[in-house]
Scaffold this motif. Structure first.
Motif, short mmCIF file in Angstrom:
data_model
loop_
_atom_site.label_atom_id
_atom_site.label_comp_id
_atom_site.label_asym_id
_atom_site.label_seq_id
_atom_site.Cartn_x
_atom_site.Cartn_y
_atom_site.Cartn_z
N HIS B 476 -14.21 -20.69 49.95
CA HIS B 476 -13.06 -19.83 49.98
C HIS B 476 -12.22 -19.92 51.09
N ALA B 477 -10.63 -19.98 51.02
CA ALA B 477 -9.81 -20.08 52.09
C ALA B 477 -9.09 -19.03 52.35
N HIS B 478 -9.14 -18.54 53.29
CA HIS B 478 -8.11 -17.54 53.87
C HIS B 478 -7.09 -18.06 54.51
N ILE B 479 -5.98 -17.81 53.89
CA ILE B 479 -4.52 -18.47 54.49
C ILE B 479 -3.80 -17.26 54.83
N SER B 480 -3.08 -17.41 56.17
CA SER B 480 -2.08 -16.56 56.38
C SER B 480 -1.20 -17.24 57.52
N TYR B 481 0.11 -16.71 57.31
CA TYR B 481 0.88 -17.13 58.80
C TYR B 481 0.77 -15.92 59.79
N LEU B 482 0.70 -16.33 60.98
CA LEU B 482 0.46 -15.30 62.01
C LEU B 482 1.73 -14.59 62.23
N GLU B 483 2.95 -15.00 62.02
CA GLU B 483 4.02 -14.22 62.32
C GLU B 483 4.98 -14.73 61.40
N PRO B 484 5.53 -13.95 60.64
CA PRO B 484 6.43 -14.26 59.37
C PRO B 484 7.35 -15.31 59.68
N ASP B 485 7.88 -15.31 60.96
CA ASP B 485 8.93 -16.26 61.24
C ASP B 485 8.65 -17.54 62.15
N THR B 486 7.26 -17.68 62.23
CA THR B 486 7.08 -18.70 62.87
C THR B 486 6.03 -19.75 61.97
N ASP B 487 5.74 -20.94 62.26
CA ASP B 487 5.11 -21.91 61.36
C ASP B 487 3.66 -21.87 61.59
N LEU B 488 3.09 -21.19 62.30
CA LEU B 488 1.74 -20.96 62.86
C LEU B 488 0.92 -20.37 61.38
N CYS B 489 0.19 -21.25 60.93
CA CYS B 489 -0.52 -20.62 60.02
C CYS B 489 -2.18 -20.78 60.05
N LEU B 490 -2.88 -19.97 59.85
CA LEU B 490 -4.31 -19.62 60.32
C LEU B 490 -4.97 -19.81 58.95
N LEU B 491 -5.85 -20.75 59.05
CA LEU B 491 -6.95 -21.32 57.99
C LEU B 491 -8.26 -20.91 58.08
N LEU B 492 -8.75 -20.08 57.33
CA LEU B 492 -10.29 -19.80 57.66
C LEU B 492 -11.03 -20.09 56.40
N VAL B 493 -12.08 -20.79 56.61
CA VAL B 493 -12.83 -21.46 55.44
C VAL B 493 -14.01 -20.76 55.25
N SER B 494 -14.48 -20.24 54.25
CA SER B 494 -15.71 -19.38 54.27
C SER B 494 -16.46 -19.85 53.11
N THR B 495 -17.90 -19.32 53.05
CA THR B 495 -18.65 -19.94 51.99
C THR B 495 -18.91 -18.91 51.03
N ASP B 496 -18.39 -17.86 51.30
CA ASP B 496 -18.97 -16.54 50.62
C ASP B 496 -17.36 -15.97 50.00
N ARG B 497 -17.27 -15.84 48.77
CA ARG B 497 -16.39 -15.57 47.95
C ARG B 497 -16.28 -13.92 48.09
N GLU B 498 -17.11 -13.03 48.66
CA GLU B 498 -17.25 -11.73 48.59
C GLU B 498 -16.69 -11.31 50.14
N ASP B 499 -16.61 -12.30 50.93
CA ASP B 499 -16.26 -12.11 52.46
C ASP B 499 -15.00 -11.71 52.85
N PHE B 500 -13.91 -11.65 51.83
CA PHE B 500 -12.77 -11.42 52.32
C PHE B 500 -12.44 -10.62 53.28
N PHE B 501 -13.12 -9.30 53.31
CA PHE B 501 -12.61 -8.46 54.54
C PHE B 501 -13.29 -8.92 55.77
N ALA B 502 -14.40 -9.55 55.82
CA ALA B 502 -14.79 -10.08 57.03
C ALA B 502 -14.00 -10.83 57.66
N VAL B 503 -13.51 -11.70 56.85
CA VAL B 503 -12.88 -13.05 57.08
C VAL B 503 -11.27 -12.63 57.48
#
Lengths: 487, 652
Positions: B476-503
């Motif tokens: 389960h991948a958490h994908i987000s851009y750090l700041e809306p106007d930059t190209d920095l994108c953070l990708l966090l790959v997790s094994t647990d589908r339930e773990d959204f909040f922790a990630v």
């Protein structure tokens, strides 16, 4: 790696690994128009080798080719498939005349390994065969057929499908046995002609000899003059000469060399009439001119099939300077009417003595040439040169041509690299140069300039790029000083 | 030192390559957070097939979250847990199994000592490397091991697969297509009839497996996701039709994906429907040869090639007019195959077709065409795929270390990989110890991110399969851009589908830390010049280069500048690199060095055990200057290596 697969693995290391060279699996000719309806598929097939194959299998294989061709027309209506690669084999397609398809299926080379439990494991080497080489071989098959039989269409006009099938059967049955697929290489792509370099004087002498002969023997239509398997003069169109040259040098001449070497004291010339001592004789036609019953049978050949469509008789006459030497000159003569024994005698008396004299002139030249090139020590490189404009080819890679194999002095992998470079060259028209270093540390150079191609293999493993470049420059300067190559 | 040196494959680190990947159509991208107005469905224009509320409505807040996280039919299974007994445990134990897989992965990794880059990179590192240089010593080699599973580009893509494929074809023999018609024409006819019939009566897999719930399923509208581009056989007048067909033919590269039953799955140009008979022929050719225990590879004609790749239950076909070799085209098709796996997992894919051989896979993939389109486009322009490696954003070593450390500290129990990327360039990658990412998986992630702008709109939580890591399950991948106007994108790959909040919390902590240490400003600065100019190297005739460090799986290259400014020119340059690469890596006749002199430029390729270098020069440069340029360039890369590469990858 081990060069050319010692006869299917009887070598010393046969225990671990056996190698099998590429082999002809099947060869067939079909016309989809001849059996358009279901149940008639068999009628499409005009020739099929090996003939023992079961009927349905033949139909299936032809069907596959049709499907492939039809399928590729989806993407390019005018340029359908040329070849099909599969794990086990490659199939080559050629449509030499409209709707007539020739297909050659070649099995990939195989390595048979022993698995741990002792069972043989077969591995197909899928990247070994070069498409261009075998496509050329297939095209050559047609050219050779056409040289001796005329076009497919002509046979259809003369005697319908039945005659065509007969001719195909008769020709290919034997011809296919002479294909030696494991030793095909770059030279098959070029299909070039080796020319004999000659000074102007001698060249003019030959030309005037040919003129005089054609004048006095008016059924002679075209003449070609060769010396030592190299062409000096030809009156034929380039494409016709190209295939005739191939036939003469790889089939007819070699066949006659061997008996000569065996029985030098053959009685052919023993009772020569008159005092004109010469060593000329016919390679096609009567064996003994003094035998009144001698058969004057000359092979028919077909030239200019695109326009005038001439049907001619091929007369090959050869003389040797000294009976024991290899040096020989051959005149191949094409006549329009069927030559009689009487004609043969006249030709013998006119051509024989003069050819002997010319041969001695040429031989002198030959020795001069040899001294010039032989003055250097064994060069560090081998090369192949080809000129698309006059089909001139020259190779120091190939040691000799025999009817069965063309022996090369370099590793087969290097020959394949040459083939790769050649196929890269074909993709663009511009001049290019490629220098590569193989895993074996040999350097290989390919140059293409103004429709000429030069390939060099250098045996200096420790050389660097700059040294290799210098070496090739030197080669160009000595061998091809008047040809511009991209630097 | 190198091979066999380390007790385990120390070099296998996962990395985050910022490669653009299109968002997968079938996944719901939506913020899991339910409160405070954050609840928004991040739709990417894909069709979201799901049960219950219509796809365009916001999700009711009381809804069980897992439902939003998996592909629709997977979700179905979880919801109706009792329906299919064999599947239920599968889903429920996913997390556990993933953990086991990793365990297994770890141990298997150890066996393969030969690829292990040395642990002792501390040894002296040559200034100007020689061909004999060992892996791990070349410029760009990681100080503490690599981040990736070793990919030796093409070879890697094929080896294991071939085994699988032959196994498949074996199966084919027993249960595959019925007795062979004698004539190929017959076959293709049969197939076109078949596909017409199928479109008529097609029933969805879900419908069959979940009777009673079928009315809840929305039929995915056929063409959503991307415009129907020039259907080849449509047109008002004959002339138009001719033109359209001709235009369709002339495309540089067609790609088709179909099922073994001949059902279209994807076509790059033209609608699948219009092409169904062509695809029928393709699959007929494949099965015809398989009946002879043979396998079709490619068809060659003047000016184009047709390449077939068989990965049961799919058949992939490319028709290309490019200069690429059949090998390379097959590799691109494999990428497409993996791309499909990343949406479905291999396990699901084979399960579907086991259940129903003529299943119409477009139902599940509809909307994902854009991701595939994007992948194909990317492969034509981005050398990462050719190199089988990732490119790093040039960044001062101190900044990168701070970023990596911040990423490392922002960990969660379920995290496997944390990847920071900017426009398909890798900024930092932190991985769980002993877990390594394969460059192909990373490329797929990059493609996913770059193919959809919707990720810019907030946090996305999406299931994704990393097929080279484990084709059987979803991460389960958490994908987000750090700041809306930059190209920095953070990708966090997790094994647990339930773990959204922790990630999601990891993201917050990471950003906090970055700010605290002031690294965010430095990052911002670096993003202003995401590429460097070749002029910095100081070699006048040098126009461009690619340099790959084999042990780290990273490569570097400058911005493509004049004269390669137009798109065509850029693709032509990449085409030349592809050409050199394919010759250098030819399966049966590899080459060490290639120097190519063409009308517009000179190129040099040099492949050693430790690195690969491709240089492009002005056509006026001589060979002597080229040779001296190699050394100069290598020294420059060595000097700049801590900026151009990630030398000290971290683990949690």
């Amino acid at each position: 790696m081990a060069a050319a697969a010692a006869g299917a693995g009887s070598g010393p290391w046969a225990a671990q690994e056996k190698q099998f060279p590429p082999a002809l699996l099947s060869f067939f000719i079909y016309n989809p128009r001849f059996g358009p309806r279901e149940g008639q598929e068999e009628n499409k097939i005009l020739f099929y080798h090996p003939n023992e194959v079961e009927k349905n299998e033949k139909i299936r294989n032809v069907g596959l080719c049709e499907a492939i061709v039809q399928f590729t027309r989806t993407f390019s209506p005018s340029k359908p498939a040329k070849s099909l690669h599969t794990q086990k084999n490659r199939q080559f397609f050629n449509e030499p005349e409209e709707n007539f398809w020739m297909v050659m299926v070649v099995r990939n080379p195989i390595i048979e390994k022993q698995s741990k439990d002792g069972k043989p494991v077969i591995e197909y080497q899928e990247e070994e065969l070069l498409d261009k080489v075998y496509s050329s071989v297939l095209r050559q098959c047609y050219s050779m057929y056409k040289l001796f039989n005329g076009t497919f269409l002509k046979a259809m006009e003369d005697g319908g499908v039945k005659l065509l099938k007969e001719r195909l059967e008769k020709f290919f049955h034997r011809y296919l046995q002479t294909l030696h697929l494991q030793s095909c290489d770059l030279l098959d792509i070029f299909g070039g002609i080796s020319f004999f370099p000659l000074d102007k004087m001698t060249y003019l002498k030959i030309q005037s000899f040919i003129n005089r002969m054609e004048e006095s023997l008016n059924i002679v239509k075209y003449t070609a003059f060769l010396y030592n398997d190299q062409l000096i003069w030809s009156g034929l169109e380039q494409d016709d000469m190209r295939i005739l040259y191939k036939y003469l040098t790889t089939s007819l001449f070699p066949r006659h060399i061997e008996p000569e070497l065996a029985g030098r004291d053959s009685p052919i010339r023993a009772e020569m009439p008159g005092n004109l001592q010469h060593y000329g004789r016919f390679l096609t036609g009567p064996l003994n001119l003094n035998d009144p019953d001698a058969k004057c049978r000359f092979p028919k050949i077909f030239v200019n099939t695109d326009d005038t469509y001439e049907e001619l008789h091929l007369i090959v006459y050869k003389t040797e300077l000294r009976p024991s030497s290899y040096t020989q000159s051959e005149a191949s003569i094409s006549a329009s009417v069927h030559p009689t024994l009487d004609f043969c005698r006249r030709l013998d008396s006119i051509v024989g003595p003069q050819l002997t004299v010319l041969a001695s002139d040429i031989c002198e030249q030959f020795n001069i040439n040899k001294r010039m090139s032989g003055s250097e020590k064994e060069p560090q490189f081998k090369f192949i040169y080809f000129n698309h404009m006059n089909l001139a080819e020259k190779s120091t890679v190939h040691m000799r041509k025999t009817p069965s194999v063309s022996l090369t002095s370099v590793h087969p992998d290097l020959m394949k690299i040459l083939g790769d470079i050649n196929s890269d060259f074909t993709r663009v028209d511009e001049d290019e140069e490629i220098i590569v270093k193989a895993m074996s540390d040999y350097w290989v150079v390919g140059k293409k300039s103004d429709r000429r191609e030069l390939y060099v293999i250098l045996n200096q493993k420790n050389a660097n790029l700059i040294e290799v470049n210098e070496e090739v420059k030197k080669l160009c300067a000595t061998q091809f000083n008047n040809i511009f190559f991209l630097d | 030192m190198h091979p066999g040196g380390g007790p385990s494959r120390a070099e296998r680190l996962e990395l985050g390559l910022g490669r653009e990947r299109p968002a997968k159509a079938i996944f719901l991208h939506r913020r899991p957070g339910e409160g405070g107005g954050r609840e928004r469905c991040l739709r990417c224009g894909h069709v979201c097939v799901r049960r219950g509320p219509g796809p365009r409505e916001a999700v009711p807040s009381g809804r069980p979250r897992p439902d939003t996280l998996t592909p629709p039919w997977v979700r179905q299974r979880a919801v109706t847990g009792t329906f299919c007994a064999s599947w239920t445990p599968l889903r429920n134990r996913r997390a556990q199994r993933m953990a086991t897989d990793m365990q297994r992965k770890r141990s298997s990794e150890c066996l393969d000592g030969t690829l292990t880059p040395s642990d002792g990179q501390s040894m002296e590192r040559a200034e100007s490397p020689t061909p004999g240089m060992a892996q791990g010593m070349e410029p760009g080699a990681g100080q503490e091991g690599a981040m990736f599973v070793h990919a030796r580009s093409y070879e890697d893509l094929t080896e294991s697969e071939d085994g699988a494929a032959s196994g498949d074809s074996h199966k084919e023999g027993t249960r595959g297509p019925p007795p062979l018609p004698t004539d190929m024409r017959q076959i293709s006819q049969d197939f076109s009839e078949l596909s017409t019939q199928l479109t008529g009566v097609a029933r969805d897999l879900q419908e069959e497996m979940l009777p009673g719930s079928s009315e809840d399923w929305l039929e995915p509208p056929g063409a959503v996701g991307r415009p129907a581009t020039e259907p080849p056989r449509e047109g008002t007048t004959e002339g138009d039709e001719e033109d359209a067909t001709e235009a369709w033919r002339l495309h540089q590269k067609h790609v088709f994906v179909l099922s073994e039953a001949g059902k279209p799955v994807y076509s790059r140009y033209g609608s699948e429907e219009a092409l169904s008979s062509t695809m029928g022929v393709m699959v007929a050719l494949v099965s015809f040869l398989e009946a002879d225990k043979n396998a079709i590879r490619s068809i060659h004609a003047d000016g184009y090639k047709v390449v077939f790749v068989r990965r049961s239950p799919l058949v992939l076909v490319a028709v290309a007019r490019t200069r690429q070799s059949a090998q390379e085209l097959a590799q691109e098709l494999l990428y497409i195959y993996y791309q499909i796996l990343s949406l479905l997992t291999g396990a699901q894919l084979s399960h579907i077709f086991q259940q129903k051989q003529n299943y119409d896979l477009r139902r599940l993939l509809s909307g994902s065409e854009r991701i595939t389109d994007n992948l194909l486009q990317l492969m034509a322009r981005d050398p990462s795929f050719l190199m089988g490696a990732a490119r790093c954003l040039p960044l001062a070593a101190a900044v990168r270390d701070t970023v990596s450390a911040s990423l490392q500290q922002a960990r969660a129990r379920s995290l496997v990989f944390s990847i920071l990327l900017a426009r398909n360039q890798l900024v930092a990658l932190v991985r769980r110890k002993d877990q390594f990412l394969h460059p192909i998986d990373l490329h797929l992630l990059f493609n996913l991110i770059s193919s959809s702008s919707s990720f810019r709109e907030g946090e996305a939580w999406t299931p994704v399969c990393l097929p080279k890591f484990n084709a059987a399950g979803f991460f389960h991948a958490h994908i987000s851009y750090l700041e809306p106007d930059t190209d920095l994108c953070l990708l966090l790959v997790s094994t647990d589908r339930e773990d959204f909040f922790a990630v999601s919390d990891c993201r917050r902590r990471f950003q906090e830390r970055l700010r605290k240490r002031g690294a965010h400003l430095a990052l911002r600065e670096a993003l202003r010049t995401p590429y460097y100019s070749v002029a910095q190297v100081g070699i006048p005739d040098l126009r461009h280069f690619l340099y790959k460090s084999k042990s780290s799986g990273l490569f570097t290259s400058p911005e493509i500048e004049a004269p390669y400014t137009s798109e065509e020119e850029q693709e032509r340059l990449l085409g030349l690199y592809q050409y050199l690469h394919s010759r250098a890596h030819n399966a049966s006749r590899p080459l060490k060095t290639i120097y190519y002199t063409g009308p517009n430029e000179n190129l040099l390729a040099w492949v050693t055990g430790a690195f690969e270098l491709y240089m492009c020069y002005s056509p006026l440069g001589t060979k002597a200057s080229a040779v001296s340029a190699i050394h100069k360039l290598m020294r420059w890369i060595r000097k700049e290596e801590d900026r151009l590469f990630i030398l000290t990858p971290l683990t949690y």
